[in-house]
Design an enzyme around this catalytic site. Sequence first.
Site, PDB file in Angstrom:
ATOM      1  N   CYS A 158       0.778  -1.239   0.000  1.00  0.00           N
ATOM      2  CA  CYS A 158       0.000   0.000   0.000  1.00  0.00           C
ATOM      3  C   CYS A 158       0.813   1.295   0.000  1.00  0.00           C
ATOM      4  O   CYS A 158       0.714   2.103  -0.925  1.00  0.00           O
ATOM      5  CB  CYS A 158      -0.943   0.005   1.196  1.00  0.00           C
ATOM      6  SG  CYS A 158      -2.093  -1.379   1.258  1.00  0.00           S
ATOM      7  N   HIS A 187      -2.777   6.477   4.631  1.00  0.00           N
ATOM      8  CA  HIS A 187      -1.672   5.551   4.913  1.00  0.00           C
ATOM      9  C   HIS A 187      -0.320   6.085   4.458  1.00  0.00           C
ATOM     10  O   HIS A 187       0.555   5.325   4.038  1.00  0.00           O
ATOM     11  CB  HIS A 187      -1.937   4.182   4.283  1.00  0.00           C
ATOM     12  CG  HIS A 187      -1.206   3.069   4.992  1.00  0.00           C
ATOM     13  ND1 HIS A 187      -1.199   1.755   4.549  1.00  0.00           N
ATOM     14  CD2 HIS A 187      -0.453   3.069   6.110  1.00  0.00           C
ATOM     15  CE1 HIS A 187      -0.494   1.000   5.363  1.00  0.00           C
ATOM     16  NE2 HIS A 187      -0.029   1.784   6.324  1.00  0.00           N
TER      17      HIS A 187
END
Length: 593
Positions: free
Chosen positions: A91, A152
């Site tokens: 990610c 994130h």
Amino acid sequence: MSMDCALLLSWMGGKFCVPGTYLNIWLILCLFPRACVSNPSKPNFLLILADDLGIGDLGCYGNDTIRTPNIDGLAKDGVRLTQHIAAAAVCTPSRAAFLTGRYPIRSGMASSTERQVLFWNGASGGLPPNETTFARILHQQGYSTALVGKWHMGVNCKTRHDHCHHPLNHGFDHFYGMAFTLLNECQGSDDPELAKSLQDTYWFYTQMIILAVFTLVVGKLTNLFPVKWKIIICLAICGLLHFISWFSSYGFTKYWNCILMRNHDITEQPMNLQKTTSNMLKEAVAFIERNKHRPFLLFVSLLHVHTPLVTTEKFQGRSRHGLYGDNVEEMDWMVGRLLDVIDKENLKNTTFIYFASDHGGFLEAHRGNSQLGGWNGIYKGGKGMGGWEGGIRVPGIVRWPGVLPAGTVIDEPTSLMDIYPTVVQLAGGTVPQDRAMDGHTLLPLLQGTEQHSRHEFLFHYCGVFLHAVRWHQKHSGTVWKAHYATPVFQPEASGACFRRGICPCFGDGVIHHDPPLLFNLSQDPSEANPLSADTEPLFDTVVRRMRGAVEEHRKTLTPVPQQLSPYNNMWKPWLQPCCGTFPFCWCNENNKT
């Protein structure tokens, strides 16, 4: 002739007297489509990024058991990319590349440790403030910009409120969502995700530091060796931090990482997962409705389909693939709701819509005998597996009615990094000239004015380690792929790293290949049959050319601070976002009076 031009001529032909010369000028202008067009020169942008979605999970990419009618319809009305490649198979680095148009190693968002992504909201690492996202450029071009969903990529650098990595410091006017990512701990699962990988590590370092402090204190008091008390105190503080981090992993993870924010304010700590889907959808719809009369960029960064697969009751049990299939179908419904509001507000022909996933499906995700990760179709590997196609080849769909031909399929190498220059170009901005850029505009390919991708080479990293290279040999149309390192599957024939939980990038968890494993992706997209000098006459030529490309690429890399270093990726209490008085951090905006 456009409606605006017709109204203008009607007005000019009424009771107002307009000199014939001016009337002729207006007539000429209205006859030229560039002067009066129904589509604005600056389109709106709706960018939708799924989380851990496999390329084989969608009907338009061959799935016939999971229902995804809205995303399939998007592909039918637009352009479908079949070689759309993520810059990383996990990610944090993939999303950094998407937002900056640059390989994550250039911004320090690639890891040299086992931790390939950010592990804490209270860490000091994140997308550096000096990186220029496409959101920042569009904001400068007068766009209203928003991120709804997952970030994130860090929050703070030095203090709890500096927000140096926050979306609002990277060109977004509005943010609502998770600064971190979904974890099993967010749901209170009996199968902790983050804690399991951290507890042993933190406890080991805690013990080592305690032993070192004890040894130094004894040595200092007995005059066995000279050492300054400052060094002992600093080491003791490090030991205390590791101990607190280890202790926090036993229950506090939910409070430290599972947080919802609106701009800089925390709205839920910990977040209520049962309402998250509807809250984020409402936020995205409200943004579109507020900004329908001005150009906007809306980046919807979905929490679907990342574990723990939070799925509302309406969609539970609907699919033929358990909770994962249910979550995919709910994600498709969410995409449909966004498309509905675009249509309702008459923005369909003026909105550039893009759908993709940040990387491939998570093969190791399971609970008992239930598979909780995605399907990557015919492609080998998955999330966290360096250069294998299953981890980096993702769905890529673009729709812009009246501008891009509907029902088009492009089988040319493209990258998530290409969205950066594409969006910037359409918005009238300029790609930064003071740094190396790795994305190329997609417009010539999408509009059919060019037949071949502008990418000759694509480099596939696992952290800071180059695992593979893709060469698009344009004169022949062949796409070659060379693997210099591949993960060791556990068990060997499983095609995944089940014993480790996720494949490593270096050490005894990878195999190095010299000469590299070479595949002809044009003929063998599933990477099942490695070539050799005996089976491929061009083997030596291709390998030599690709090694030369690697050397040239490495010359363009410059040293930058490592955002995912052990220090930057360690939990720091003084950086922890908190809506109360630390460590008593809990709140819910819906409960406020």
